[in-house]
Write a protein that holds these residues in place. Structure first.
Motif, PDB file in Angstrom:
ATOM      1  N   LEU A 175      51.452  23.092  12.483  1.00  0.00           N
ATOM      2  CA  LEU A 175      51.793  22.385  11.159  1.00  0.00           C
ATOM      3  C   LEU A 175      51.022  21.265  11.091  1.00  0.00           C
ATOM      4  O   LEU A 175      51.158  20.327  12.029  1.00  0.00           O
ATOM      5  N   THR A 176      50.064  20.819  10.181  1.00  0.00           N
ATOM      6  CA  THR A 176      49.277  19.912  10.541  1.00  0.00           C
ATOM      7  C   THR A 176      48.987  19.174   9.058  1.00  0.00           C
ATOM      8  O   THR A 176      48.472  18.196   9.004  1.00  0.00           O
ATOM      9  N   THR A 177      49.653  19.874   7.746  1.00  0.00           N
ATOM     10  CA  THR A 177      49.341  19.126   6.690  1.00  0.00           C
ATOM     11  C   THR A 177      50.770  19.237   5.866  1.00  0.00           C
ATOM     12  O   THR A 177      51.694  19.957   6.273  1.00  0.00           O
ATOM     13  N   TRP A 178      50.929  18.333   4.962  1.00  0.00           N
ATOM     14  CA  TRP A 178      52.244  18.210   4.175  1.00  0.00           C
ATOM     15  C   TRP A 178      52.294  19.768   3.480  1.00  0.00           C
ATOM     16  O   TRP A 178      53.360  20.089   3.394  1.00  0.00           O
ATOM     17  N   ALA A 179      51.269  20.357   3.004  1.00  0.00           N
ATOM     18  CA  ALA A 179      51.415  21.664   2.412  1.00  0.00           C
ATOM     19  C   ALA A 179      51.990  22.632   3.316  1.00  0.00           C
ATOM     20  O   ALA A 179      52.494  23.825   2.770  1.00  0.00           O
ATOM     21  N   ASP A 180      51.774  22.621   4.641  1.00  0.00           N
ATOM     22  CA  ASP A 180      52.480  23.569   5.564  1.00  0.00           C
ATOM     23  C   ASP A 180      53.809  23.465   5.555  1.00  0.00           C
ATOM     24  O   ASP A 180      54.594  24.396   6.244  1.00  0.00           O
ATOM     25  N   LEU A 181      54.697  22.633   5.033  1.00  0.00           N
ATOM     26  CA  LEU A 181      56.035  22.632   4.873  1.00  0.00           C
ATOM     27  C   LEU A 181      56.609  23.734   3.985  1.00  0.00           C
ATOM     28  O   LEU A 181      57.617  23.986   3.950  1.00  0.00           O
ATOM     29  N   ASN A 182      55.516  23.997   2.933  1.00  0.00           N
ATOM     30  CA  ASN A 182      56.163  24.960   1.954  1.00  0.00           C
ATOM     31  C   ASN A 182      55.851  26.584   2.247  1.00  0.00           C
ATOM     32  O   ASN A 182      55.113  27.179   1.745  1.00  0.00           O
ATOM     33  N   GLU A 203      57.381  11.624  -1.697  1.00  0.00           N
ATOM     34  CA  GLU A 203      56.307  11.179  -2.330  1.00  0.00           C
ATOM     35  C   GLU A 203      55.276  12.263  -2.003  1.00  0.00           C
ATOM     36  O   GLU A 203      54.396  12.576  -2.919  1.00  0.00           O
ATOM     37  N   GLN A 204      54.997  12.733  -0.474  1.00  0.00           N
ATOM     38  CA  GLN A 204      53.983  13.679  -0.345  1.00  0.00           C
ATOM     39  C   GLN A 204      54.397  14.862  -1.167  1.00  0.00           C
ATOM     40  O   GLN A 204      53.423  15.714  -1.436  1.00  0.00           O
ATOM     41  N   LEU A 205      55.611  15.406  -1.068  1.00  0.00           N
ATOM     42  CA  LEU A 205      55.928  16.527  -1.806  1.00  0.00           C
ATOM     43  C   LEU A 205      55.493  16.519  -3.407  1.00  0.00           C
ATOM     44  O   LEU A 205      54.929  17.451  -4.012  1.00  0.00           O
ATOM     45  N   ARG A 206      55.467  15.465  -3.934  1.00  0.00           N
ATOM     46  CA  ARG A 206      55.385  15.386  -5.342  1.00  0.00           C
ATOM     47  C   ARG A 206      53.845  15.356  -5.599  1.00  0.00           C
ATOM     48  O   ARG A 206      53.357  15.928  -6.415  1.00  0.00           O
ATOM     49  N   ILE A 207      53.069  14.583  -4.709  1.00  0.00           N
ATOM     50  CA  ILE A 207      51.559  14.389  -4.682  1.00  0.00           C
ATOM     51  C   ILE A 207      50.995  15.978  -4.737  1.00  0.00           C
ATOM     52  O   ILE A 207      50.200  16.183  -5.212  1.00  0.00           O
ATOM     53  N   HIS A 208      51.403  16.648  -3.805  1.00  0.00           N
ATOM     54  CA  HIS A 208      51.214  18.151  -3.539  1.00  0.00           C
ATOM     55  C   HIS A 208      51.899  19.167  -4.586  1.00  0.00           C
ATOM     56  O   HIS A 208      51.609  20.468  -4.350  1.00  0.00           O
ATOM     57  N   ASP A 209      52.532  18.616  -5.314  1.00  0.00           N
ATOM     58  CA  ASP A 209      53.111  19.545  -6.334  1.00  0.00           C
ATOM     59  C   ASP A 209      54.132  20.547  -5.558  1.00  0.00           C
ATOM     60  O   ASP A 209      54.034  21.793  -6.028  1.00  0.00           O
ATOM     61  N   SER A 212      61.036  20.457  -3.830  1.00  0.00           N
ATOM     62  CA  SER A 212      62.075  20.283  -2.664  1.00  0.00           C
ATOM     63  C   SER A 212      62.881  21.588  -2.581  1.00  0.00           C
ATOM     64  O   SER A 212      63.362  21.879  -1.426  1.00  0.00           O
ATOM     65  N   LYS A 213      63.057  22.080  -3.574  1.00  0.00           N
ATOM     66  CA  LYS A 213      63.913  23.254  -3.651  1.00  0.00           C
ATOM     67  C   LYS A 213      63.385  24.475  -2.736  1.00  0.00           C
ATOM     68  O   LYS A 213      63.906  25.694  -2.261  1.00  0.00           O
ATOM     69  N   ASN A 214      62.054  24.523  -2.621  1.00  0.00           N
ATOM     70  CA  ASN A 214      61.385  25.431  -1.752  1.00  0.00           C
ATOM     71  C   ASN A 214      61.255  25.101  -0.388  1.00  0.00           C
ATOM     72  O   ASN A 214      60.620  25.741   0.417  1.00  0.00           O
ATOM     73  N   ILE A 215      61.719  23.691  -0.021  1.00  0.00           N
ATOM     74  CA  ILE A 215      61.537  23.313   1.338  1.00  0.00           C
ATOM     75  C   ILE A 215      62.948  23.673   2.123  1.00  0.00           C
ATOM     76  O   ILE A 215      64.021  23.337   1.907  1.00  0.00           O
ATOM     77  N   ASN A 216      62.724  24.546   3.256  1.00  0.00           N
ATOM     78  CA  ASN A 216      63.969  25.186   3.823  1.00  0.00           C
ATOM     79  C   ASN A 216      64.407  24.141   4.861  1.00  0.00           C
ATOM     80  O   ASN A 216      63.883  23.658   5.548  1.00  0.00           O
ATOM     81  N   GLY A 217      65.746  23.586   4.822  1.00  0.00           N
ATOM     82  CA  GLY A 217      66.425  22.672   5.331  1.00  0.00           C
ATOM     83  C   GLY A 217      66.454  21.258   4.681  1.00  0.00           C
ATOM     84  O   GLY A 217      66.829  20.240   5.419  1.00  0.00           O
ATOM     85  N   TYR A 218      65.719  20.979   3.499  1.00  0.00           N
ATOM     86  CA  TYR A 218      65.743  19.887   2.907  1.00  0.00           C
ATOM     87  C   TYR A 218      67.025  19.242   2.836  1.00  0.00           C
ATOM     88  O   TYR A 218      67.066  17.693   2.896  1.00  0.00           O
ATOM     89  N   GLY A 219      67.912  20.065   2.864  1.00  0.00           N
ATOM     90  CA  GLY A 219      69.282  19.150   2.425  1.00  0.00           C
ATOM     91  C   GLY A 219      70.058  18.695   3.702  1.00  0.00           C
ATOM     92  O   GLY A 219      71.137  18.158   3.626  1.00  0.00           O
TER      93      GLY A 219
END
Length: 311
Positions: A175-182, A203-209, A212-219
């Motif tokens: 994991l090296t970039t914000w996009a890797d969280l998706n 903010e990074q999720l917003r910038i990278h479109d 948050s619903k697609n992020i496992n564990g966000y809640g």
């Protein structure tokens, strides 16, 4: 206390009324001995008592009668101030302010946005901020301008520090970039709403479109950097967002993604004139900066610089 009693790090931080980061730093320096039960660190009650006893002031001394009489006749009035934020640097700031004045520094461990709102409501005097604005790429000032509308204030740099990913040793998921969280196989551990780390992630999720619903564990939320780092260390999550210092304390890998400016904001009121002057002098002092430098992982090249000030 009985010798059989021992405490967790969380319990020690509550007893001493300091952050867990402070306790971990004392452990790292060798000031507080601990033992491990599995993955959990514990501290003997007798060792905690010994530490407290050794750090008490005026042990075994009695002021002369004349000095004692003068102290009673001319008491020094103290004023409580609340410093809000979680970083260990704030504990050091409070200690320096207390040494140089009659202020008594109390600590609140709220996140950046909640602290700023508390300042607006008159509930604290010094607030620390690390809030990233995705539209400008700037830290803190865009939020301060929106929330402290109608208030005079001063924004001063405390330190700069690296923020990024907490990952397990060896970064097995690369994991090296914000996009890797998706990714479905990547589980995160989040920070609470209003914290600087949560704002950075959102903010990074917003910038990278990225939704948050697609992020496992966000809640799944924790309320401080160490708890997030520990969750990654124990395998509860694959990744979390936080600062470099906590990763080193817990013993996991860290992927730096951004240098964040960690600032202080104070209201410019007649009552705060002395406090603002005291904060400026403290931040500019060689003693304070040397102590920060000794911690490692902090950049104090801008410490004490005025970022913005209303007139």
């Amino acid at each position: 206390m009985s010798k059989e009693i021992s405490y967790t790090i969380e319990e020690v931080s509550q007893l001493l009324k300091v952050s867990k980061l402070t306790i971990y730093d004392l452990i790292k320096k060798g000031d507080l001995p601990v033992f491990r039960v599995g993955r959990q660190m514990r501290m003997d009650a007798k060792d905690l008592d010994h530490y407290i006893s050794n750090n008490k002031t005026n042990q075994g001394t009695t002021p002369p009668a004349q000095e004692l009489h003068q102290q009673r006749m001319e008491p020094r009035a103290s004023k409580n101030i609340v410093i809000s934020g979680q970083d260990i640097v704030l504990d050091i700031l409070g200690k320096h302010i207390e040494k140089s004045s009659t202020y008594k520094a109390l600590r609140s461990y709220s996140g950046s946005l909640n602290s700023l709102i508390a300042l607006y409501n008159g509930e604290c005097e010094i607030v620390s901020l690390h809030m990233f604005d995705g539209d400008t790429g700037e830290y803190n000032l865009p939020y301060v301008k929106k929330i402290l509308v109608g208030y005079p204030y001063i924004l001063i740099n405390l330190v700069s520090r690296k923020a990024g990913f907490y990952v397990q040793k060896g970064n097995p998921l690369h994991l090296t970039t914000w996009a890797d969280l998706n990714q479905e196989n990547v589980k995160i551990i989040n920070r609470e709403k209003g914290s600087g780390a949560r704002i950075l992630l959102d903010e990074q999720l917003r910038i990278h479109d990225i939704s948050s619903k697609n992020i496992n564990g966000y809640g799944h939320e924790e309320t401080n950097h160490l708890s997030v780092a520990s969750a990654v260390s124990t395998g509860i999550a694959d990744v979390g967002v936080g600062i470099e210092k906590a990763a080193k304390i817990v013993g996991i890998d860290f992927v730096p993604l951004i240098t964040e400016r960690y600032d202080l904001v104070l209201l410019k009121t007649p009552e705060n004139e002395k406090l603002i002057r005291m904060v400026k002098e403290t931040l500019s002092s060689q003693l304070f900066q040397s102590e920060i430098n000794s911690l490692g992982d902090y950049d104090h090249s801008q410490t004490g610089s005025i970022i913005y000030e209303t007139y």
